[in-house]
Every structure is written in C-alpha cells, then in structure tokens.
Design an enzyme around this catalytic site. Structure first.
Site, short mmCIF file in Angstrom:
data_model
loop_
_atom_site.label_atom_id
_atom_site.label_comp_id
_atom_site.label_asym_id
_atom_site.label_seq_id
_atom_site.Cartn_x
_atom_site.Cartn_y
_atom_site.Cartn_z
N HIS A 103 -5.84 -4.33 -1.61
CA HIS A 103 -6.90 -5.59 -1.31
C HIS A 103 -6.00 -6.69 -1.43
O HIS A 103 -5.18 -6.95 -0.64
CB HIS A 103 -7.93 -5.20 -2.45
N HIS A 117 -7.11 -2.65 8.25
CA HIS A 117 -8.23 -3.15 7.32
C HIS A 117 -9.33 -2.00 7.72
O HIS A 117 -9.64 -1.30 8.56
CB HIS A 117 -8.74 -4.43 8.10
N ASP A 153 -3.40 -10.89 5.65
CA ASP A 153 -2.39 -11.01 4.33
C ASP A 153 -0.85 -10.78 5.19
O ASP A 153 0.06 -11.10 4.44
CB ASP A 153 -2.70 -9.94 3.44
N1 ACO Z 1 0.72 1.70 7.52
C1 ACO Z 1 0.61 3.08 7.97
N2 ACO Z 1 -0.30 3.93 8.29
C2 ACO Z 1 -1.63 3.27 7.93
C3 ACO Z 1 -1.65 1.95 7.43
C4 ACO Z 1 -0.60 1.28 7.17
N3 ACO Z 1 -0.69 0.06 6.92
N4 ACO Z 1 -2.97 1.87 7.08
C5 ACO Z 1 -3.68 3.02 7.39
N5 ACO Z 1 -2.57 3.92 8.10
C6 ACO Z 1 -3.12 5.38 8.49
C7 ACO Z 1 -3.74 6.05 7.32
O1 ACO Z 1 -2.51 6.96 6.86
C8 ACO Z 1 -4.52 7.03 8.00
O2 ACO Z 1 -3.88 7.84 9.07
P1 ACO Z 1 -4.38 9.30 9.39
O3 ACO Z 1 -5.72 9.22 10.11
O4 ACO Z 1 -3.33 10.15 10.16
O5 ACO Z 1 -4.79 10.07 8.02
C9 ACO Z 1 -5.47 6.22 8.99
O6 ACO Z 1 -4.53 5.10 9.30
C10 ACO Z 1 -6.47 5.58 8.24
O7 ACO Z 1 -6.41 4.87 7.21
P2 ACO Z 1 -7.15 4.80 6.06
O8 ACO Z 1 -6.53 4.99 4.69
O9 ACO Z 1 -8.30 6.00 6.13
O10 ACO Z 1 -8.06 3.35 6.38
P3 ACO Z 1 -8.87 2.55 5.21
O11 ACO Z 1 -9.83 1.86 6.24
O12 ACO Z 1 -9.45 3.61 4.33
O13 ACO Z 1 -7.79 1.68 4.71
C11 ACO Z 1 -6.54 -0.28 4.22
C12 ACO Z 1 -7.59 0.32 4.99
C13 ACO Z 1 -6.66 0.19 2.53
C14 ACO Z 1 -6.27 -1.88 4.20
C15 ACO Z 1 -5.16 0.56 4.65
O14 ACO Z 1 -5.14 0.06 6.17
C16 ACO Z 1 -3.96 -0.04 4.07
O15 ACO Z 1 -3.44 0.48 3.09
N6 ACO Z 1 -3.10 -0.92 4.63
C17 ACO Z 1 -2.10 -1.53 3.87
C18 ACO Z 1 -2.43 -2.46 2.74
C19 ACO Z 1 -2.97 -3.96 3.12
O16 ACO Z 1 -2.53 -4.71 4.03
N7 ACO Z 1 -4.13 -3.96 2.53
C20 ACO Z 1 -4.92 -5.53 2.80
C21 ACO Z 1 -6.15 -5.54 3.32
S1 ACO Z 1 -6.80 -6.75 3.80
C22 ACO Z 1 -7.47 -7.55 2.41
O17 ACO Z 1 -7.90 -7.14 1.42
C23 ACO Z 1 -7.52 -8.89 2.65
#
Ligand code: ACO
Length: 429
Positions: free
Chosen positions: A266, A307, A364
């Site tokens: 987050h 996201h 971010d």
């Molecule tokens: N890098 C690499 N792979 C990723 C990333 C990433 N940053 N984010 C998601 N994926 C992949 C996952 O491994 C998954 O792959 P799969 O389908 O092969 O299993 C797919 O993309 C979907 O990911 P989920 O985790 O299911 O997506 P979710 O919507 O639950 O998560 C989140 C969103 C937590 C933001 C995620 O994208 C993440 O961890 N990003 C990095 C952290 C980040 O930047 N957070 C800030 C969010 S914005 C905010 O709070 C203001």
C-alpha cells in the site's frame, strides 16, 4: 436470472431474490444481506475484490478507464486548478468552498496546527532511529488521550472539530518525528504560511538561519498531496471505517489507518520504489530486474507497478509523471535514479508479462522521485502519503458517522480448523 432491480440466486433447493443497488455511476451491486438467513450460505470474497463495504459519495474510480473523481470533479482539473486545502474542504464537505468558507476553514486549520507541548514527551520516548511511521502511529494514537474527553461524538460540530484537528496537526507531528530522528529541535508551525509551505518550513528550518522556501517545492508538494488525498475504499481507508464502525474515537481510527498504510503493498510502496531503484543502480541493470520480477520463484516484484483497481494507467501517475520532469528541471536536479526509473518504465511497458497483466506504473512509482528531489528522506515518504490521505480518512470517518446505515464491521470466515473434539488430559497426549 435477473430483472432490472433484482437478481435471483439459487443455493441448493432454495432460490432467493436479491435487490440490486444502483450507484450514480459504476457497477451495480447485489445486496446479499438476506442471503445467510434465506439460504444458510455466506459469500467468500478473498481480498474484497468484488464486495462494496458501504455507500459513499466522496470518490469515484473507474479502474478500467483510468478515471478518478473527487466529489465528481476529475483529478486532472483539481490538480491543475485547486490546492490541497481546498480539495480537503471538498472531500470533507461535498462542495467546493466559497471564498468566505475557504478563509474560515483555512484559518481553523492554521489555528489548530500547534501541538500540546506534552507531545514532546511522547517523541522523546522513541529510540533515536525509530521509523517515522512507527512514531506517527504512536503519536496519533496518543492524541486520543489529549482530546477524547471533551469530544461529544453525537454532535456534528464536535466531529468536524476532530477532523480539523487531525488535518491541522498531522503535518506538525510528522515534521516533529523527522526532526527528532536527526537531532534537531522542534519547530513550531508558522501561521503566516500556507499548509504545504508551513510543513516544509517545519521540516527544514534550522534555528541558526531563516529558511528560503522554494515556491516550486511547495507547489510540487501541494500537487502530490492533492493526488494522494483520497482513493475510496483502499486498505487504509477501509481500516479507518472498520475501526470507526466500533465507535472508537477518530484519533484511534486515523492511527489505525496510518498503520494499514505502512505496508509495502500500500503506502509503503513509495519508499520501496526508491530502495529498488537504488539497488538497480544503473540503467544497464534494468533488464535483469525485469527478468527477476517475472520469475515467481524470486519473490521480487517491481515496486510501483500494478494496482488493485487500475487495470489501465493510473490517472495520478500520468499527472505526476509530467510533474516529475518539470520539478527536476526547475530545481536543477540531475538524478541518475530518474534515468533508471525511465528505463524501467519503458522496458516494463513493452514487456509481454507486464502488458498482459495490465501492470502499469502507479502513483508511487513517481512520487518517491519528487520527494527525493525535495530533500524529503526516504523513510518519510509514507509519512508524506499519510499527511495527504488524512484528508480522505477524516472525510470517510465523518461520512460514516453521519450514515444511519452504519453498523459494526464484522466479516464472516470459512473455518478450516478441527471440528469439535474432546479435551485430552496432558498425561495421555
Ligand atoms: N511486479 C511483478 N509482477 C506483479 C506485480 C509487480 N509489481 N504486481 C502484480 N504482479 C503479477 C502477480 O504476480 C500476478 O501474476 P499471475 O497472474 O501470473 O499470478 C498478477 O500480476 C496479478 O497480481 P495480484 O497480486 O493478483 O494483483 P493485486 O491486484 O492483488 O495486487 C498490488 C495489486 C498489491 C498493488 C500489486 O500489483 C503489487 O504488489 N505491486 C507492487 C507494490 C506497489 O506498487 N504497491 C502500491 C499500490 S498503489 C498504492 O497503494 C497507492
């Protein structure tokens, strides 16, 4: 089977007709409240990806189209024409203020920005190297002890006063935490400065010489605060609402929101982005970072990408991306990390793994670069997010307290433990 106002759901022998609730814009919602009573079934929605937790008139997001509206106003218009304090008023009250209303609001925020001197005792209890987010959680929780007794939560004016106090004091607490960590004396808020300039002054003024405040820095920070001010039912806002649903005081609710914001999935992502860019170090190392992020075994994700809601470009990221270049140019900063960031963005946007999963840079990804240019230390990045998001949190808390439908938040579970069994005496185990 459905008509325009209801959906029929079958569970075993039973069929139940469930009402459909229509929002002003966005997805219809099936009201499942009657489901357990009529079918004996609960619903399971891991991570609440398909469940609305409340009615809210504050913020609207369309993640597929990349739309973000505060009280109906598009984020790009507010970013271009408004100020953070005006946006905070809008979020709290529902309408943009008249000149008189804004003057009164801004005056109240200014007058409440000072802290009770006893707060110093709390700060001094922390270790010299405490993370400022840990300090912020503790300090805001402690604020309940200063203002709890004279608050009548049934009085809307008293609730509004609590919201004003929080909005006014969070920057003062944040700057105090930073100064403590670097051994500087506390700096009191200056009433002649506007919200963001006042915060920058509290962060960077030293007793030995007056600070030359940069209008570019104040403007950039104000814009970042606007972009982070609210984002509907994200993890920290939902936390504020869950705690608020118990009738806990608003300082405890906001402290809980800060704790939820801290996680790297987050608000902690902006700090994690800068650490990641530092580790990548040089543009030529970008491809190996991308490869590692694609390898599930590595446990590494590209911080600042993806996201939960935006499966298109985050509209805040589009605004901030332009701002990043402008700020660095105007402040005369040539940051090698920016080259790494730009190369990473370019490479990820072309890579099938990221394209197929709709993983775009989020807000971010860029905000950390601007904070760095403004000399904000990395461990303060999430605190900056918390200052801005306080506007959203207090608005949601106020909306919730005014909502006659509010009831204590209490999710169900799918129990996976042992079924009922008899106790066995210790000598027979
Ligand atoms: N890098 C690499 N792979 C990723 C990333 C990433 N940053 N984010 C998601 N994926 C992949 C996952 O491994 C998954 O792959 P799969 O389908 O092969 O299993 C797919 O993309 C979907 O990911 P989920 O985790 O299911 O997506 P979710 O919507 O639950 O998560 C989140 C969103 C937590 C933001 C995620 O994208 C993440 O961890 N990003 C990095 C952290 C980040 O930047 N957070 C800030 C969010 S914005 C905010 O709070 C203001």
């Amino acid at each position: 089977m459905s008509d325009s106002n209801s959906v029929t759901l079958s569970a075993g022998e039973t069929s139940v007709s469930l009402p459909v609730i229509r929002p002003t814009v966005g997805n219809d919602c099936i009201d499942i409240a009657r489901l357990p009573k009529e079918t004996g079934c609960f619903t399971y929605d891991n991570g609440f990806t398909a469940t609305a937790s409340c009615r809210s008139a504050i913020t609207y997001i369309d993640g597929d189209e990349g739309v973000l509206l505060y009280r109906g106003y598009p984020i790009d218009q507010l970013a271009e024409k408004s100020s953070f304090l005006e946006v905070a008023y809008l979020l709290m009250h529902g309408e943009l203020p008249s000149a008189g209303e804004f003057e009164q609001f801004s005056g109240q925020i200014t007058r409440h920005s000072m802290l009770n001197e006893k707060f110093k005792n709390f700060v001094e209890g922390f270790r010299y190297d405490a993370h400022p987010m840990a300090m912020l959680v503790g300090m805001l929780g402690s604020m309940a002890s200063f203002y709890h007794n004279d608050l009548d939560y049934d009085d809307p004016e008293q609730r509004r006063l609590a919201a004003i106090r929080l909005l006014a004091k969070v920057p003062t607490v944040a700057a105090l935490c930073h100064r403590y960590s670097i051994g500087w004396p506390a700096c009191h808020p200056r009433n002649n400065l506007e919200y963001t300039s006042r915060f920058l002054h509290m962060m960077f003024e030293v007793p030995s010489e007056p600070l030359q405040l940069s209008p570019v820095a104040a403007k950039a920070l104000d814009l970042l605060f606007i972009l982070h001010a609210d984002h509907e039912q994200n993890a920290s806002t939902s936390t504020v609402r869950l705690v608020g649903s118990t009738g806990a005081n608003p300082y405890a609710c906001i402290a809980a929101g800060v704790a939820a914001l801290w996680g790297p999935a987050h608000g902690g992502a902006n700090e994690a982005v800068l650490k990641m860019l530092g580790e990548i170090g040089r543009p030529e190392n970008v491809q190996s970072a991308i490869d590692r992020a694609k390898d599930k075994e590595s446990g590494f994700r590209l911080m600042g990408f993806g996201h939960r809601v935006y499966k298109n470009f985050d509209p805040r990221a589009t605004i901030i991306r332009e701002m990043t270049h402008k700020v660095l140019d105007e402040l005369g900063i040539d940051d090698p990390l920016l080259d790494v960031a730009m190369r990473l963005e370019e490479a990820a946007l072309k890579d099938d793994y990221f394209v197929q999963r709709k993983l775009y840079p989020n807000v971010d990804f860029y905000s950390g670069i601007i904070y760095k240019a403004l000399n904000i230390p990395t461990e303060m990045f999430t605190v900056m997010f918390a200052i801005a998001r306080t506007a959203g949190w207090v608005s949601h808390w106020l909306e919730q307290q005014n909502d006659p439908e509010t009831k204590i938040g209490r999710p169900r579970q799918i129990y996976t433990g042992a079924a009922s069994r008899d106790y066995v005496a210790i000598d027979r185990r």
